[in-house]
Design a protein around this motif. Sequence first.
Motif, short mmCIF file in Angstrom:
data_model
loop_
_atom_site.label_atom_id
_atom_site.label_comp_id
_atom_site.label_asym_id
_atom_site.label_seq_id
_atom_site.Cartn_x
_atom_site.Cartn_y
_atom_site.Cartn_z
N ASP A 163 -5.28 -2.28 -2.41
CA ASP A 163 -6.22 -1.23 -1.84
C ASP A 163 -7.99 -1.75 -1.55
O ASP A 163 -8.06 -1.26 -0.54
CB ASP A 163 -5.58 -0.26 -2.19
CG ASP A 163 -6.75 1.17 -1.73
OD1 ASP A 163 -6.34 1.25 -0.18
OD2 ASP A 163 -7.71 1.72 -2.86
N ILE A 164 -8.47 -2.48 -2.53
CA ILE A 164 -9.69 -2.64 -1.96
C ILE A 164 -10.05 -4.27 -1.30
O ILE A 164 -10.86 -3.96 -0.55
CB ILE A 164 -10.00 -3.40 -3.51
CG1 ILE A 164 -10.36 -2.06 -4.60
CG2 ILE A 164 -11.45 -4.38 -3.57
CD1 ILE A 164 -10.69 -2.21 -6.12
N TRP B 218 1.74 -9.36 -6.29
CA TRP B 218 0.07 -8.66 -6.36
C TRP B 218 0.00 -7.25 -7.07
O TRP B 218 1.10 -7.07 -7.53
CB TRP B 218 0.64 -8.51 -4.67
CG TRP B 218 -0.46 -8.77 -4.12
CD1 TRP B 218 -0.93 -10.13 -4.54
CD2 TRP B 218 -0.09 -8.99 -2.95
NE1 TRP B 218 -0.82 -10.56 -2.73
CE2 TRP B 218 -0.88 -10.25 -2.16
CE3 TRP B 218 0.34 -7.80 -1.64
CZ2 TRP B 218 -0.53 -10.87 -1.13
CZ3 TRP B 218 0.32 -8.42 -0.84
CH2 TRP B 218 -0.15 -9.15 0.04
N GLU B 219 -1.41 -7.01 -6.89
CA GLU B 219 -1.64 -5.34 -8.29
C GLU B 219 -1.84 -4.93 -6.68
O GLU B 219 -2.77 -4.92 -5.92
CB GLU B 219 -3.08 -5.57 -9.00
CG GLU B 219 -3.10 -4.52 -9.52
CD GLU B 219 -4.39 -4.11 -10.31
OE1 GLU B 219 -4.14 -4.29 -11.59
OE2 GLU B 219 -5.67 -5.02 -9.64
N ARG B 220 -1.61 -3.40 -6.66
CA ARG B 220 -1.64 -2.41 -5.49
C ARG B 220 -2.71 -1.91 -5.74
O ARG B 220 -3.33 -2.05 -4.33
CB ARG B 220 -0.17 -1.47 -5.96
CG ARG B 220 -0.59 -0.18 -4.41
CD ARG B 220 -0.19 0.57 -4.93
NE ARG B 220 0.65 1.27 -5.94
CZ ARG B 220 0.27 2.46 -6.50
NH1 ARG B 220 -1.02 2.95 -5.79
NH2 ARG B 220 0.20 2.99 -7.47
N ARG B 221 -3.46 -1.55 -6.87
CA ARG B 221 -5.28 -1.50 -6.42
C ARG B 221 -6.12 -2.41 -5.67
O ARG B 221 -6.40 -2.27 -5.23
CB ARG B 221 -5.71 -0.89 -8.13
CG ARG B 221 -6.36 -0.32 -7.54
CD ARG B 221 -6.95 -0.26 -9.12
NE ARG B 221 -9.02 -0.28 -9.95
CZ ARG B 221 -9.07 -0.19 -10.98
NH1 ARG B 221 -9.08 -0.18 -11.87
NH2 ARG B 221 -10.91 0.37 -10.68
N TYR C 215 -6.20 -12.30 -0.53
CA TYR C 215 -5.61 -11.39 -1.52
C TYR C 215 -6.59 -12.74 -2.62
O TYR C 215 -7.18 -11.82 -3.75
CB TYR C 215 -4.29 -11.59 -2.13
CG TYR C 215 -4.57 -10.47 -3.48
CD1 TYR C 215 -3.82 -9.03 -3.56
CD2 TYR C 215 -4.35 -11.90 -3.89
CE1 TYR C 215 -3.99 -8.77 -4.62
CE2 TYR C 215 -4.42 -10.29 -6.13
CZ TYR C 215 -3.55 -9.21 -5.51
OH TYR C 215 -3.36 -8.64 -7.00
N GLY C 216 -6.58 -13.96 -3.03
CA GLY C 216 -7.07 -15.34 -3.62
C GLY C 216 -8.83 -15.20 -3.39
O GLY C 216 -9.21 -15.03 -4.71
N LEU D 130 0.84 -1.39 0.02
CA LEU D 130 0.54 -0.14 -0.01
C LEU D 130 1.01 1.15 0.03
O LEU D 130 0.27 2.59 -0.61
CB LEU D 130 -0.42 0.50 1.16
CG LEU D 130 -2.26 -1.33 1.34
CD1 LEU D 130 -2.79 -1.33 2.84
CD2 LEU D 130 -3.23 -0.95 0.77
N ALA D 131 2.03 1.46 0.56
CA ALA D 131 2.65 2.45 0.52
C ALA D 131 3.81 2.33 -0.57
O ALA D 131 4.45 3.62 -0.82
CB ALA D 131 3.92 2.25 1.74
N GLN D 132 3.94 2.23 -1.70
CA GLN D 132 5.22 2.22 -2.60
C GLN D 132 4.79 2.76 -3.90
O GLN D 132 3.04 2.42 -3.48
CB GLN D 132 5.46 0.57 -2.16
CG GLN D 132 5.03 -0.36 -2.85
CD GLN D 132 4.60 -0.60 -4.49
OE1 GLN D 132 5.19 -0.42 -5.45
NE2 GLN D 132 3.40 -1.22 -4.46
#
Length: 289
Positions: free
Chosen positions: A187-188, A181-184, A217-218, A104-106
């Motif tokens: 976040d969701i 992973w996808e950052r978006r 996540y999965g 989330l921070a990068q």
Amino acid sequence: MKHSISLITPSYRGDRDRCRLLCDSIDRYVTGHDVHYIVVGDEDADVFAGFVDEKRHVVVSSSLLPPLWSLPKWRGRHYWWAPYMRLPIYGWHLQQLRKIAMTLAQQSDRVMCIDSDNCFCRPLDVGAMAMEPKVAHFVARGDVNSSRPNHVRWWENAHKLLGLTEPSLPGDDFISQMVLWERRTVDIMTKRVEAASGLPWWQALSRVRHFSEYLLYGVAVANDEELASRHERTSQGRCLTYWEGPALDKAGLSALIRKMAPDQTTIAVQSHTRTPIEVIREVALGTAG
């Protein structure tokens, strides 16, 4: 559309030598990434200070998560605690929280989470992975079943944390040594955990305690049509793992590497096999020093 990609590795002082081997193998074989982030406890900042260079940053936990108090070891395990927790958490929990918080921070669009017991032994251009229109998402179909009770518990808690109805077994597993992973999406995912629990995401996970960041996540991706449309399911992991067995010598490790699938680039030899790091370094990188 071209996406950017970074690498994330949580580590601690007891894992320093293995993390150094991972970093050296990244420097030898991996291209196309923006930054490699190593996330450590504040108490380990000095231990990892020598790892920093132009494309490798060491990030301390306090810059990502609220303060945690270190507790004395109990039954050989190190624990942390904060007032919002029901029970203390241990290092494996904390490393998972740090992966999520660092993502989330990068700033990169995508991240590859790489555990510190991995070692690259073949070239990998992660920049090419960033250019793919969809995120390659590892799935082991039906691997969450009654024969794997820990995975079942993590899978059930992932659904609860996301406010989803728990489906029947078997379920798909999403745990691997190297996960994209996808950052978006992260976040969701965390926002949905907060909406379902009424707590900051790290508090919700800490209170549950029995969780897997990769299963969370999965499950989030699998249960959202829009998120799923941005991911491409794949059953081939990029890492060949040696989980158990006797310590490997150079011949044994070389034989293991020869078993790698064409698109596998990494090995993970678990520390409890007592395979010397020097052997892994010499076989994978061609040097013992």
